[in-house]
Design an enzyme around this catalytic site. Structure first.
Site, short mmCIF file in Angstrom:
data_model
loop_
_atom_site.label_atom_id
_atom_site.label_comp_id
_atom_site.label_asym_id
_atom_site.label_seq_id
_atom_site.Cartn_x
_atom_site.Cartn_y
_atom_site.Cartn_z
N TYR A 1 53.30 15.60 1.39
CA TYR A 1 53.87 14.37 1.95
C TYR A 1 55.04 13.86 1.12
CZ TYR A 1 50.08 13.97 5.33
OH TYR A 1 49.22 14.20 6.37
N GLU B 1 24.63 27.43 -4.01
CA GLU B 1 25.59 27.30 -2.92
C GLU B 1 25.51 25.97 -2.20
OE1 GLU B 1 26.75 29.33 1.39
OE2 GLU B 1 25.25 30.30 0.13
N ASP C 1 22.80 31.72 0.18
CA ASP C 1 22.15 32.17 1.42
C ASP C 1 22.22 33.69 1.52
OD1 ASP C 1 21.81 29.50 2.17
OD2 ASP C 1 23.59 29.46 3.45
#
Length: 363
Positions: A98, A196, A248
């Site tokens: 920006y 995780e 996982d």
């Protein structure tokens, strides 16, 4: 960051800009050479077990309008970073995008945040200065540490000492953007457990796993931020703590482990700074899905493609990974860490993790 560090980063930036002017002075077309950031130019360094860039380079040259724009944006960005360091200020990657809208040359403004992010990566590579040393911050990552680690942290309000177990709430100690500002004072931890998901991290803390097993629980918050990977590497290198990664059982989670252990293609220029090749995988395995009859979801086409790709990935070229991936492709299922709760809320801390850690020789 110290004034000396700021000065060194400024010097490298100014030297880079000065090279453009020297090229002009010699009557040459300004250029900037960078490693080609493609998969074909990524090499797996067998000695250090991390991803590094190869010898192929691409050149940004002002002999075309497109190339001239890129170099103009580089000069404007260098000026911005130099002023930022001069004032001992910092900004986020999003803010840089920006901020460029206020630059007096429309041609120097970034058209997207991906473009401004890539510019910072380019300047990291050619200057050999990390974006953290440029005082560039990512958006808040929220990754945390919980466990028996006593640190001294440098802040704008001065030094403060923090015990990452006794002096923090249930959320833990939040990892700063630049973990090199942390000094390790004392550590009673026996190993690092990088987790995780937030749900599993909260389960471990609620069950007192960090206290019972002298574990430093680091929340990866999905794909780990650079600051998280840098802190993990420091914990291993400087304190000699074994590192385990608990994820996982799906191909994307295996890549989370891979980024911690071996680095990522995107940040191959920083692999020696961020990667911890000694890290061991303690995540849910495909064989666990079968052994514990865990709740599962079917593998999607993208999951299958990712697993097949990992069979060709140098990071997973071991008998262990080949066996696990073949099992997963055969059963056609994936499972989450929190699926272990199907055997009771305490199963993960009372049985699963202690058994795995004992197998690894850590308990």
């Amino acid at each position: 960051m110290s004034t000396d560090s700021n000065t060194e980063a400024q010097k490298k930036l100014i030297d880079l800009a000065a090279e453009f002017y020297d090229q002009f002075d010699r009557g040459e077309i300004p250029t900037m050479s960078l490693p080609t950031r493609t998969k074909t130019n990524i090499e797996y360094d067998e000695d250090s077990n991390v991803w590094v860039y190869g010898d192929r380079e691409s050149t940004r040259s002002a002999n075309s309008i497109r190339g001239a724009r890129k170099l103009l944006k580089a000069v404007y960005t260098i000026e911005f970073l130099n002023n930022q360091l001069e004032e001992d200020r910092s900004s986020t990657l999003r803010e840089l995008y920006y901020l460029s809208e206020s630059w007096d040359s429309d041609e120097a403004q970034f058209s997207s945040q991906d473009e401004s992010n890539q510019m910072i990566e380019d300047l990291e590579i050619v200057s050999e200065v990390t974006r953290e040393d440029f005082h560039m911050r990512p958006e808040e990552s929220g990754a945390t540490v919980m466990g028996p680690l006593h640190i001294r942290e440098q802040t704008r309000r001065g030094e403060r000492k923090i015990h990452c177990q006794k002096d923090v709430g249930e959320g833990g100690y939040q990892i700063p953007n630049n973990p090199d500002t942390i000094e390790f004072l004392d550590c009673d931890a026996d190993f690092v457990l990088a987790v995780e998901t937030g749900g599993m991290r909260d389960r471990l803390v609620e069950n007192g796993f960090d206290e019972e097993y002298n574990a430093l629980i680091v929340h990866l918050k999905g794909q780990p931020a650079r600051a998280t990977r840098r802190l993990i590497k420091r914990l291993q290198d400087e304190l000699g703590l074994p590192v385990t990664v608990f994820t996982d059982a799906d191909p994307w989670s295996y890549r989370i482990y891979g980024s911690v252990a071996y680095g990522s293609i995107k940040s191959a220029h920083l692999s020696k700074y961020l990667a911890t090749p000694e890290a061991q995988f303690i995540g849910v395995r495909p064989e666990d899905i079968v052994e514990y009859d865990l709740p599962t979801d079917p593998l999607s086409d993208s999951d299958i493609n990712a697993l097949e790709s990992e069979l060709e990935d140098p990071r997973f070229q071991t008998e262990y990974w080949k066996e696990q991936i073949e099992i997963q492709l055969d059963i056609g299922k994936k499972s989450e860490q929190q699926a272990l709760a199907s055997r009771g809320l305490d199963f993960v801390t009372d049985t699963y993790l202690p058994d795995r850690l004992e197998e690894m020789g850590m308990l």
